[in-house]
Scaffold this motif. Structure first.
Motif, PDB file in Angstrom:
ATOM      1  N   HIS A   1     -11.784  -3.089   0.811  1.00 34.78           N
ATOM      2  CA  HIS A   1     -11.888  -4.517   1.127  1.00 34.78           C
ATOM      3  C   HIS A   1     -11.968  -4.747   2.640  1.00 34.78           C
ATOM      4  O   HIS A   1     -12.760  -5.562   3.111  1.00 34.78           O
ATOM      5  CB  HIS A   1     -10.695  -5.271   0.529  1.00 34.78           C
ATOM      6  N   MET A   2     -11.150  -4.042   3.407  1.00 31.35           N
ATOM      7  CA  MET A   2     -11.141  -4.187   4.869  1.00 31.35           C
ATOM      8  C   MET A   2     -12.062  -3.168   5.565  1.00 31.35           C
ATOM      9  O   MET A   2     -12.182  -3.177   6.790  1.00 31.35           O
ATOM     10  CB  MET A   2      -9.715  -4.031   5.408  1.00 31.35           C
ATOM     11  N   ASN A   3     -12.669  -2.271   4.778  1.00 31.97           N
ATOM     12  CA  ASN A   3     -13.525  -1.211   5.302  1.00 31.97           C
ATOM     13  C   ASN A   3     -12.780  -0.363   6.345  1.00 31.97           C
ATOM     14  O   ASN A   3     -13.250  -0.138   7.453  1.00 31.97           O
ATOM     15  CB  ASN A   3     -14.827  -1.759   5.891  1.00 31.97           C
ATOM     16  N   THR A   4     -11.581   0.073   5.949  1.00 33.19           N
ATOM     17  CA  THR A   4     -10.767   0.907   6.834  1.00 33.19           C
ATOM     18  C   THR A   4     -10.061   2.002   6.049  1.00 33.19           C
ATOM     19  O   THR A   4      -9.933   1.940   4.830  1.00 33.19           O
ATOM     20  CB  THR A   4      -9.660   0.091   7.547  1.00 33.19           C
ATOM     21  N   LEU A   5      -9.610   2.983   6.801  1.00 32.98           N
ATOM     22  CA  LEU A   5      -8.611   3.954   6.353  1.00 32.98           C
ATOM     23  C   LEU A   5      -7.388   3.613   7.194  1.00 32.98           C
ATOM     24  O   LEU A   5      -7.517   3.412   8.403  1.00 32.98           O
ATOM     25  CB  LEU A   5      -9.045   5.381   6.691  1.00 32.98           C
ATOM     26  N   HIS A   6      -6.224   3.507   6.583  1.00 32.00           N
ATOM     27  CA  HIS A   6      -5.068   3.243   7.434  1.00 32.00           C
ATOM     28  C   HIS A   6      -3.896   4.138   7.062  1.00 32.00           C
ATOM     29  O   HIS A   6      -3.758   4.576   5.924  1.00 32.00           O
ATOM     30  CB  HIS A   6      -4.663   1.767   7.461  1.00 32.00           C
ATOM     31  N   VAL A   7      -3.112   4.422   8.085  1.00 27.26           N
ATOM     32  CA  VAL A   7      -1.910   5.232   7.922  1.00 27.26           C
ATOM     33  C   VAL A   7      -0.709   4.354   8.236  1.00 27.26           C
ATOM     34  O   VAL A   7      -0.749   3.502   9.132  1.00 27.26           O
ATOM     35  CB  VAL A   7      -1.901   6.477   8.830  1.00 27.26           C
ATOM     36  N   PHE A   8       0.358   4.541   7.469  1.00 27.13           N
ATOM     37  CA  PHE A   8       1.617   3.877   7.798  1.00 27.13           C
ATOM     38  C   PHE A   8       2.097   4.483   9.103  1.00 27.13           C
ATOM     39  O   PHE A   8       2.057   5.698   9.297  1.00 27.13           O
ATOM     40  CB  PHE A   8       2.657   4.105   6.696  1.00 27.13           C
ATOM     41  N   THR A   9       2.569   3.633  10.002  1.00 28.11           N
ATOM     42  CA  THR A   9       3.006   4.087  11.315  1.00 28.11           C
ATOM     43  C   THR A   9       4.389   3.526  11.612  1.00 28.11           C
ATOM     44  O   THR A   9       4.626   2.336  11.395  1.00 28.11           O
ATOM     45  CB  THR A   9       2.010   3.618  12.394  1.00 28.11           C
ATOM     46  N   GLY A  10       5.279   4.376  12.068  1.00 28.55           N
ATOM     47  CA  GLY A  10       6.622   3.959  12.446  1.00 28.55           C
ATOM     48  C   GLY A  10       6.935   4.376  13.867  1.00 28.55           C
ATOM     49  O   GLY A  10       6.530   5.453  14.305  1.00 28.55           O
TER      50      GLY A  10
ATOM     51  N   LYS B   1       1.378   4.895  -3.006  1.00 29.16           N
ATOM     52  CA  LYS B   1       1.419   3.751  -3.908  1.00 29.16           C
ATOM     53  C   LYS B   1       0.011   3.254  -4.229  1.00 29.16           C
ATOM     54  O   LYS B   1      -0.284   2.888  -5.355  1.00 29.16           O
ATOM     55  CB  LYS B   1       2.238   2.622  -3.279  1.00 29.16           C
ATOM     56  N   ALA B   2      -0.860   3.221  -3.231  1.00 29.79           N
ATOM     57  CA  ALA B   2      -2.224   2.711  -3.403  1.00 29.79           C
ATOM     58  C   ALA B   2      -3.023   3.631  -4.326  1.00 29.79           C
ATOM     59  O   ALA B   2      -2.786   4.843  -4.370  1.00 29.79           O
ATOM     60  CB  ALA B   2      -2.912   2.596  -2.050  1.00 29.79           C
ATOM     61  N   PRO B   3      -3.974   3.079  -5.062  1.00 31.06           N
ATOM     62  CA  PRO B   3      -4.746   3.890  -5.997  1.00 31.06           C
ATOM     63  C   PRO B   3      -5.739   4.843  -5.339  1.00 31.06           C
ATOM     64  O   PRO B   3      -6.097   5.868  -5.924  1.00 31.06           O
ATOM     65  CB  PRO B   3      -5.480   2.850  -6.851  1.00 31.06           C
ATOM     66  N   ASN B   4      -6.168   4.539  -4.115  1.00 27.29           N
ATOM     67  CA  ASN B   4      -7.176   5.370  -3.464  1.00 27.29           C
ATOM     68  C   ASN B   4      -6.654   5.801  -2.100  1.00 27.29           C
ATOM     69  O   ASN B   4      -6.553   4.984  -1.177  1.00 27.29           O
ATOM     70  CB  ASN B   4      -8.486   4.576  -3.328  1.00 27.29           C
ATOM     71  N   VAL B   5      -6.306   7.078  -1.993  1.00 27.87           N
ATOM     72  CA  VAL B   5      -5.756   7.601  -0.745  1.00 27.87           C
ATOM     73  C   VAL B   5      -6.407   8.925  -0.382  1.00 27.87           C
ATOM     74  O   VAL B   5      -6.962   9.621  -1.237  1.00 27.87           O
ATOM     75  CB  VAL B   5      -4.214   7.795  -0.818  1.00 27.87           C
TER      76      VAL B   5
ATOM     77  N   HIS C   1      -0.499  10.491   4.298  1.00 23.28           N
ATOM     78  CA  HIS C   1      -1.748  10.121   3.618  1.00 23.28           C
ATOM     79  C   HIS C   1      -2.292   8.834   4.237  1.00 23.28           C
ATOM     80  O   HIS C   1      -1.556   8.075   4.856  1.00 23.28           O
ATOM     81  CB  HIS C   1      -1.505   9.919   2.117  1.00 23.28           C
ATOM     82  N   ALA C   2      -3.593   8.663   4.087  1.00 19.37           N
ATOM     83  CA  ALA C   2      -4.255   7.440   4.546  1.00 19.37           C
ATOM     84  C   ALA C   2      -4.705   6.658   3.322  1.00 19.37           C
ATOM     85  O   ALA C   2      -5.206   7.235   2.358  1.00 19.37           O
ATOM     86  CB  ALA C   2      -5.459   7.778   5.418  1.00 19.37           C
ATOM     87  N   VAL C   3      -4.545   5.357   3.379  1.00 18.59           N
ATOM     88  CA  VAL C   3      -5.010   4.482   2.308  1.00 18.59           C
ATOM     89  C   VAL C   3      -6.477   4.140   2.584  1.00 18.59           C
ATOM     90  O   VAL C   3      -6.837   3.785   3.707  1.00 18.59           O
ATOM     91  CB  VAL C   3      -4.158   3.195   2.239  1.00 18.59           C
ATOM     92  N   VAL C   4      -7.290   4.270   1.558  1.00 18.96           N
ATOM     93  CA  VAL C   4      -8.690   3.881   1.647  1.00 18.96           C
ATOM     94  C   VAL C   4      -8.753   2.410   1.223  1.00 18.96           C
ATOM     95  O   VAL C   4      -8.523   2.083   0.061  1.00 18.96           O
ATOM     96  CB  VAL C   4      -9.578   4.751   0.727  1.00 18.96           C
ATOM     97  N   ASP C   5      -9.037   1.550   2.191  1.00 15.71           N
ATOM     98  CA  ASP C   5      -9.068   0.105   1.942  1.00 15.71           C
ATOM     99  C   ASP C   5     -10.517  -0.370   1.989  1.00 15.71           C
ATOM    100  O   ASP C   5     -11.040  -0.703   3.051  1.00 15.71           O
ATOM    101  CB  ASP C   5      -8.212  -0.613   2.990  1.00 15.71           C
TER     102      ASP C   5
ATOM    103  N   TYR D   1       0.787  -1.228   0.000  1.00 17.93           N
ATOM    104  CA  TYR D   1       0.000   0.000   0.000  1.00 17.93           C
ATOM    105  C   TYR D   1       0.821   1.281   0.000  1.00 17.93           C
ATOM    106  O   TYR D   1       0.311   2.339  -0.324  1.00 17.93           O
ATOM    107  CB  TYR D   1      -0.913   0.019   1.237  1.00 17.93           C
ATOM    108  N   TYR D   2       2.076   1.190   0.424  1.00 18.78           N
ATOM    109  CA  TYR D   2       2.936   2.365   0.555  1.00 18.78           C
ATOM    110  C   TYR D   2       4.236   2.127  -0.190  1.00 18.78           C
ATOM    111  O   TYR D   2       4.790   1.033  -0.146  1.00 18.78           O
ATOM    112  CB  TYR D   2       3.254   2.649   2.035  1.00 18.78           C
ATOM    113  N   GLU D   3       4.725   3.156  -0.838  1.00 22.38           N
ATOM    114  CA  GLU D   3       6.022   3.087  -1.509  1.00 22.38           C
ATOM    115  C   GLU D   3       7.055   3.397  -0.429  1.00 22.38           C
ATOM    116  O   GLU D   3       7.146   4.514   0.062  1.00 22.38           O
ATOM    117  CB  GLU D   3       6.051   4.108  -2.655  1.00 22.38           C
ATOM    118  N   LEU D   4       7.795   2.377  -0.009  1.00 25.07           N
ATOM    119  CA  LEU D   4       8.633   2.459   1.185  1.00 25.07           C
ATOM    120  C   LEU D   4      10.123   2.586   0.912  1.00 25.07           C
ATOM    121  O   LEU D   4      10.934   2.392   1.817  1.00 25.07           O
ATOM    122  CB  LEU D   4       8.369   1.225   2.060  1.00 25.07           C
TER     123      LEU D   4
END
Length: 187
Positions: free
Chosen positions: A159-168, A112-116, A153-157, A26-29
């Motif tokens: 399939h999982m019915n979530t918005l998620h953010v990469f977290t470090g 990276k994801a198409p919907n963010v 940015h948050a990825v709109v998922d 989902y993220y270009e890392l």
């Protein structure tokens, strides 16, 4: 006698292996490819909805702390999820993430994801801290208390019915008082 909490971890020798992670879907890392030392992706951190004992989370973090110390892990990372895909329900939370918790530019994941939802670029509002913290997912709150940071940015998922953010969470940057608490629980 029943399972009340679980999480998965993916140990990686260094940042160069980060493309093997779930998050890399989902993220270009590539900015994290130069991260030196052992890193661990955490995922699917779940507590049974009927389990109300606050010690469950404390014990889970204690187990992870013990592992991080034994393996000399330098970075914990993963995706922290908001329920649902309506970003409008979380504008104050996203505004607070933008204002206080964006990752360092040198490590910041790219889209990276198409919907963010590009909250750092789109939101111009000041967060209402009370509303923001009420809407913040509990796991993300834990990461932030440890000095964690998020993507811009948050990825709109859907399939999982979530918005998620990469977290470090850079282990070396965890506040000393928080480290002491976590290590005391791990004993």
């Amino acid at each position: 006698g029943r399972l009340v909490c679980c999480f998965r971890i993916l140990p990686l020798a260094h940042g160069g292996e980060i493309t093997q992670s779930y998050s890399a879907q989902y993220y270009e890392l590539s900015p994290l490819a130069d991260f030196e030392g052992p890193i661990v992706e955490m995922g699917r951190f779940c507590i049974h909805p009927e389990a109300q004992d606050p010690d469950i989370l404390r014990i889970a973090w204690a187990a992870l702390t013990r592992y991080v110390d034994e393996e000399e892990v330098k970075l914990l990372f993963g995706c922290a999820s908001f329920k649902g895909t309506d970003a409008g329900a979380y504008l104050d939370a996203f505004a607070m993430l933008k204002e206080r918790h964006l990752g360092p530019k040198r490590w910041l994941p790219r889209v990276k994801a198409p919907n963010v939802f590009r909250f750092a670029a789109r939101l111009k509002r000041k967060p209402d801290a009370r509303i923001a913290m009420r809407r913040m997912p509990p796991l993300l709150k834990s990461y932030l208390l440890m000095g964690g940071w998020v993507s811009d940015h948050a990825v709109v998922d859907d399939h999982m019915n979530t918005l998620h953010v990469f977290t470090g969470v850079e282990v070396g940057a965890i506040p000393p008082a928080r480290k002491r608490l976590m290590r005391a629980a791990a004993q």
